[in-house]
Design a protein around this motif. Structure first.
Motif: not given
Length: 111
Positions: A20, A42, A49, A57-59, A63
């Motif tokens: 991520p 989401d 995420p 949020r961390r993608y 993703e």
């Protein structure tokens, strides 16, 4: 005992498509979409995420590829009806594949 060096750990994270690494703003900019679009994915459960310690949020690259495909389908004019029909076709194909794989005496070894 062989511990991995910090450089090895960084290289591993670079190579990991599920790491991520991207903030919402960066992900949106890379895809040419709004943060709201990512939030909507989401909310539907399409994306999940990771969250930073602060809740941001961390993608991952995986993703982002999925989000880009969804955007591409929407931009191509895909309607809800067409999407539902495609899902039904894919479900049928998956059921057929499972049935074929469960056939007695099936030999799945490559030729």
């Amino acid at each position: 005992m062989t511990d991995r060096s910090p450089a090895d750990q960084v290289t591993s994270a670079f190579d990991d498509a599920d790491y991520p690494a991207y903030t919402m703003g960066r992900a949106a900019a890379m895809l040419g979409v709004t943060p709201e679009f990512l939030r909507s994915l989401d909310a539907t459960g399409m994306l999940a995420p990771d969250r930073s310690a602060g809740g941001h949020r961390r993608y991952s690259r995986t993703e982002l590829v999925l989000a880009a495909r969804v955007r591409e389908l929407l931009d191509s004019g895909l309607t809800v009806l067409a999407a539902a029909c495609r899902i039904a076709e894919l479900e049928r194909d998956l059921t057929d594949a499972h049935t074929r794989l469960a056939e007695p005496g099936r030999d799945d070894t490559p030729a």
